[in-house]
Write a protein that holds these residues in place. Structure first.
Motif, PDB file in Angstrom:
ATOM      1  N   LYS A  72      17.240  33.593   9.014  1.00 11.26           N
ATOM      2  CA  LYS A  72      16.203  33.932   9.988  1.00 11.26           C
ATOM      3  C   LYS A  72      16.178  32.804  10.999  1.00 11.26           C
ATOM      4  CE  LYS A  72      12.968  36.070   6.726  1.00 11.26           C
ATOM      5  NZ  LYS A  72      12.481  37.309   7.235  1.00 11.26           N
ATOM      6  N   ASP A  73      15.898  33.140  12.246  1.00 15.15           N
ATOM      7  CA  ASP A  73      15.798  32.117  13.279  1.00 15.15           C
ATOM      8  C   ASP A  73      14.787  32.563  14.317  1.00 15.15           C
ATOM      9  OD1 ASP A  73      16.117  30.107  15.136  1.00 15.15           O
ATOM     10  OD2 ASP A  73      18.289  30.246  15.211  1.00 15.15           O
ATOM     11  N   THR A  74      13.737  31.776  14.491  1.00 16.77           N
ATOM     12  CA  THR A  74      12.709  32.104  15.480  1.00 16.77           C
ATOM     13  C   THR A  74      12.740  31.147  16.667  1.00 16.77           C
ATOM     14  OG1 THR A  74      10.990  30.723  14.450  1.00 16.77           O
ATOM     15  CG2 THR A  74      11.218  32.999  13.650  1.00 16.77           C
ATOM     16  N   HIS A  75      13.775  30.302  16.739  1.00 19.51           N
ATOM     17  CA  HIS A  75      13.886  29.383  17.874  1.00 19.51           C
ATOM     18  C   HIS A  75      14.044  30.188  19.159  1.00 19.51           C
ATOM     19  CE1 HIS A  75      14.931  26.421  14.761  1.00 19.51           C
ATOM     20  NE2 HIS A  75      14.422  25.548  15.615  1.00 19.51           N
ATOM     21  N   GLY A  76      13.489  29.682  20.218  1.00 16.89           N
ATOM     22  CA  GLY A  76      13.591  30.348  21.507  1.00 16.89           C
ATOM     23  C   GLY A  76      12.671  29.686  22.496  1.00 16.89           C
ATOM     24  N   GLY A  77      12.574  30.259  23.647  1.00 21.81           N
ATOM     25  CA  GLY A  77      11.708  29.692  24.668  1.00 21.81           C
ATOM     26  C   GLY A  77      12.338  28.515  25.364  1.00 21.81           C
ATOM     27  N   ASP A  81      11.444  25.650  20.617  1.00 20.85           N
ATOM     28  CA  ASP A  81      10.565  25.556  19.455  1.00 20.85           C
ATOM     29  C   ASP A  81      10.789  26.746  18.529  1.00 20.85           C
ATOM     30  OD1 ASP A  81       9.554  23.341  20.672  1.00 20.85           O
ATOM     31  OD2 ASP A  81       7.595  24.194  21.131  1.00 20.85           O
ATOM     32  N   GLY A  82      10.538  26.518  17.263  1.00 16.03           N
ATOM     33  CA  GLY A  82      10.659  27.590  16.283  1.00 16.03           C
ATOM     34  C   GLY A  82      11.157  27.046  14.966  1.00 16.03           C
ATOM     35  N   SER A  83      11.599  27.931  14.119  1.00 16.90           N
ATOM     36  CA  SER A  83      12.120  27.518  12.823  1.00 16.90           C
ATOM     37  C   SER A  83      13.288  28.417  12.426  1.00 16.90           C
ATOM     38  CB  SER A  83      11.016  27.556  11.764  1.00 16.90           C
ATOM     39  OG  SER A  83      10.488  28.856  11.657  1.00 16.90           O
ATOM     40  N   SER A  84      14.046  27.922  11.473  1.00 15.41           N
ATOM     41  CA  SER A  84      15.185  28.656  10.928  1.00 15.41           C
ATOM     42  C   SER A  84      15.150  28.536   9.417  1.00 15.41           C
ATOM     43  CB  SER A  84      16.518  28.080  11.423  1.00 15.41           C
ATOM     44  OG  SER A  84      16.606  28.112  12.811  1.00 15.41           O
ATOM     45  N   LEU A  85      15.640  29.551   8.752  1.00 19.24           N
ATOM     46  CA  LEU A  85      15.778  29.508   7.302  1.00 19.24           C
ATOM     47  C   LEU A  85      17.096  30.178   6.937  1.00 19.24           C
ATOM     48  CD1 LEU A  85      14.626  28.870   4.481  1.00 19.24           C
ATOM     49  CD2 LEU A  85      13.624  31.167   4.504  1.00 19.24           C
ATOM     50  N   TYR A  86      17.938  29.431   6.245  1.00 21.96           N
ATOM     51  CA  TYR A  86      19.202  29.946   5.742  1.00 21.96           C
ATOM     52  C   TYR A  86      19.175  29.808   4.226  1.00 21.96           C
ATOM     53  CZ  TYR A  86      20.399  29.014  10.603  1.00 21.96           C
ATOM     54  OH  TYR A  86      20.399  28.968  11.974  1.00 21.96           O
ATOM     55  N   SER A  87      19.628  30.837   3.527  1.00 19.99           N
ATOM     56  CA  SER A  87      19.676  30.761   2.063  1.00 19.99           C
ATOM     57  C   SER A  87      21.090  31.078   1.585  1.00 19.99           C
ATOM     58  CB  SER A  87      18.650  31.700   1.425  1.00 19.99           C
ATOM     59  OG  SER A  87      18.885  33.033   1.802  1.00 19.99           O
ATOM     60  N   TYR A  88      21.504  30.348   0.548  1.00 17.41           N
ATOM     61  CA  TYR A  88      22.861  30.452   0.015  1.00 17.41           C
ATOM     62  C   TYR A  88      22.824  30.520  -1.497  1.00 17.41           C
ATOM     63  CZ  TYR A  88      23.949  28.746   4.655  1.00 17.41           C
ATOM     64  OH  TYR A  88      24.021  28.600   6.013  1.00 17.41           O
ATOM     65  N   GLN A  89      23.665  31.374  -2.051  1.00 20.21           N
ATOM     66  CA  GLN A  89      23.805  31.508  -3.499  1.00 20.21           C
ATOM     67  C   GLN A  89      25.003  30.678  -3.947  1.00 20.21           C
ATOM     68  OE1 GLN A  89      21.907  33.780  -5.779  1.00 20.21           O
ATOM     69  NE2 GLN A  89      22.814  32.180  -7.050  1.00 20.21           N
TER      70      GLN A  89
END
Length: 183
Positions: A72-77, A81-89
């Motif tokens: 997920k990535d909400t960075h922009g503008g 500003d924003g946040s990112s979340l990466y998940s890995y198995q």
């Protein structure tokens, strides 16, 4: 003079295209200027691959072999500003001994500062997607320009903005979460 006009026109078109909702390609970098040659570089790494490589470089643990679960990535503008979340198995717990010995990875429970960052980010869909983890390790890196020690989370709340990365490894599920926050 002709190069300056061409460079200015190219810059204007690029800015107009971004402003008109054109798709941004994070694998394309343009380097150069009006006073010299311009080069275009295409890179094959995605943002997710860059996150794992960055974490490997800063955290000292080989995490680059994880299989991506989600991102997920909400960075922009204007300011990004924003946040990112990466998940890995991961397939086994082979990283745990390295995390145990590392000076940068800490065992759970997470610190109060990191807990507040994740749990008090109301409305942040990336932070809200991080599950409750009770057994594992975490890594903190302060990317703020004023950070005296980037591995120290104690100064996180003493500035007007936050730019940091937190990696959380769930030892029970063998899942790594990389959370980036920029305000």
């Amino acid at each position: 003079m002709k190069r300056t006009v061409i460079a200015a026109l190219t810059l204007f078109i690029a800015i107009a295209a971004i402003g008109c909702g054109a798709k941004k390609d994070d694998n394309l970098d343009i380097i150069g200027g009006a006073d010299g040659p311009t080069s275009i570089f295409l890179a094959s790494k995605s943002k997710e691959d860059k996150a794992l490589s960055w974490l490997y470089e800063k955290g000292g643990i080989n995490v680059i072999w994880g299989d991506k679960i989600s991102s997920k990535d909400t960075h922009g503008g204007f300011h990004g500003d924003g946040s990112s979340l990466y998940s890995y198995q991961f397939t086994d717990s082979s990283m745990e001994p390295e995390m145990e010995e590392s000076e940068y990875w800490k065992s759970f429970p997470i610190s109060e500062e990191v807990s507040n960052l994740i749990n008090n980010s109301i409305g942040d869909e990336c932070a809200e997607a991080i599950p409750e983890i009770s057994n594992g390790y975490y890594f903190f890196y302060d990317r703020h320009t004023e950070a005296a020690d980037p591995y120290d989370e104690s100064e996180l709340w003493n500035r007007a903005s936050i730019n940091c990365t937190v990696a959380l490894y769930d030892a029970d599920e063998d899942i790594l979460y990389i959370f980036m926050k920029d305000t």
